[in-house]
Design an enzyme around this catalytic site. Sequence first.
Site, short mmCIF file in Angstrom:
data_model
loop_
_atom_site.label_atom_id
_atom_site.label_comp_id
_atom_site.label_asym_id
_atom_site.label_seq_id
_atom_site.Cartn_x
_atom_site.Cartn_y
_atom_site.Cartn_z
N ASN A 20 30.73 34.39 42.40
CA ASN A 20 30.96 35.02 43.70
C ASN A 20 30.47 36.47 43.65
O ASN A 20 31.10 37.32 43.03
CB ASN A 20 32.47 34.96 44.02
CG ASN A 20 32.83 35.64 45.32
OD1 ASN A 20 31.96 36.01 46.10
ND2 ASN A 20 34.13 35.81 45.56
N LYS B 120 30.39 38.57 46.00
CA LYS B 120 31.18 39.42 46.92
C LYS B 120 30.26 40.34 47.73
O LYS B 120 29.15 39.95 48.04
CB LYS B 120 32.24 40.19 46.14
CG LYS B 120 33.14 39.27 45.30
CD LYS B 120 34.35 39.96 44.78
CE LYS B 120 35.20 39.01 43.96
NZ LYS B 120 36.41 39.62 43.45
N GLU C 105 43.62 31.46 41.32
CA GLU C 105 43.30 32.86 41.02
C GLU C 105 44.54 33.71 41.19
O GLU C 105 44.81 34.20 42.30
CB GLU C 105 42.22 33.36 41.99
CG GLU C 105 40.95 32.55 41.98
CD GLU C 105 39.76 33.38 42.42
OE1 GLU C 105 38.86 33.57 41.61
OE2 GLU C 105 39.76 33.88 43.56
N SER D 95 39.01 37.85 36.40
CA SER D 95 38.56 38.55 35.19
C SER D 95 37.95 37.63 34.13
O SER D 95 38.15 37.84 32.94
CB SER D 95 39.72 39.34 34.57
OG SER D 95 40.16 40.31 35.48
N GLY E 288 33.82 36.64 39.32
CA GLY E 288 33.47 37.73 40.24
C GLY E 288 32.52 38.70 39.57
O GLY E 288 31.31 38.49 39.49
P1 PGA Z 1 36.81 38.99 39.07
O1 PGA Z 1 36.90 38.30 40.50
O2 PGA Z 1 36.12 37.98 38.15
O3 PGA Z 1 36.00 40.21 39.28
O4 PGA Z 1 38.20 39.26 38.63
C1 PGA Z 1 37.29 36.97 40.61
C2 PGA Z 1 37.46 36.60 42.04
O5 PGA Z 1 37.78 37.44 42.88
O6 PGA Z 1 37.28 35.43 42.39
#
Ligand code: PGA
Length: 267
Positions: free
Chosen positions: A9, A11, A169, A215, A236
């Site tokens: 993702n 984002k 999550e 994470s 993410g």
């Molecule tokens: P992150 O995001 O890997 O940066 O923690 C995960 C997510 O929001 O799905």
Amino acid sequence: MKQRYLIGNLKMNILSLEEADQYLSVFRREMKGRKQSVTTTVIVPPFLYLERFRKGLPETVSLGAQDVFWEKEGSYTGEISPIMLKDMGAEYVIVGHSERRQYGRETDEEIAKKVQALLKWNLRPILCIGETAEERKEGETSSVLGAQLKGAFEGLSSLHAEKMIVAYEPRWAIGSDHVPAPEDILEAKVIIYRMIASMCGAAVAERVSVLYGGSVKANLLKQVCFDAQMDGVLVGRESLFPYEVAKISEIIENYEVTEHESTGRGI
Ligand code: PGA
């Protein structure tokens, strides 16, 4: 063997077409020659770059979108229809991400409408669910996950329910460096399995893929994915590095489930 998933993702990152092209050229190079027989890798760019990614992704990688609106067309300023996503080549769509629940004040009812619209147009929803640190501390994990699942799964036919991908999550693990122990993730998986089984039957619950997100890094896959018996991961920050996506996808693809583990799978 059950399919494994790696969802990247991106984002609200990748700020220009030039950046998109740079990402894609590194990603194509990194993915070259890597097989994807049990793993489905999905890259989820911002809406505006969907077409660029559709054209530039390696053939073995699928395209996803970060959200959708539940109506097909009409006076809904700023929204994106499932038909538009299909036309852009998206096959998967994230719904209910905690950032949308938080900043967009999205409710379980709205998320349920999005899920239904996606299934109707033959797109696969990736439903994100998870509890906050506070809710976990209060022992509310099970009821929070239950309510989030209920909204999305209730009333779905078996055929539709089986197409769902659920990403667990925990909100305290997203964008932080707090990573849950495998037992905690597995416990959430059991809650998810039981809840889906109670609404749609055990056979459907077995087929729904359950991923972990929050994470995720290549060196944490054993803890958050394999030891926790998850069907893959939603990534993410690390997905902003195309070589990390390639690395994670290779590790997931090549992980051998031992017989001992496989008997414990499916709960
Ligand atoms: P992150 O995001 O890997 O940066 O923690 C995960 C997510 O929001 O799905």
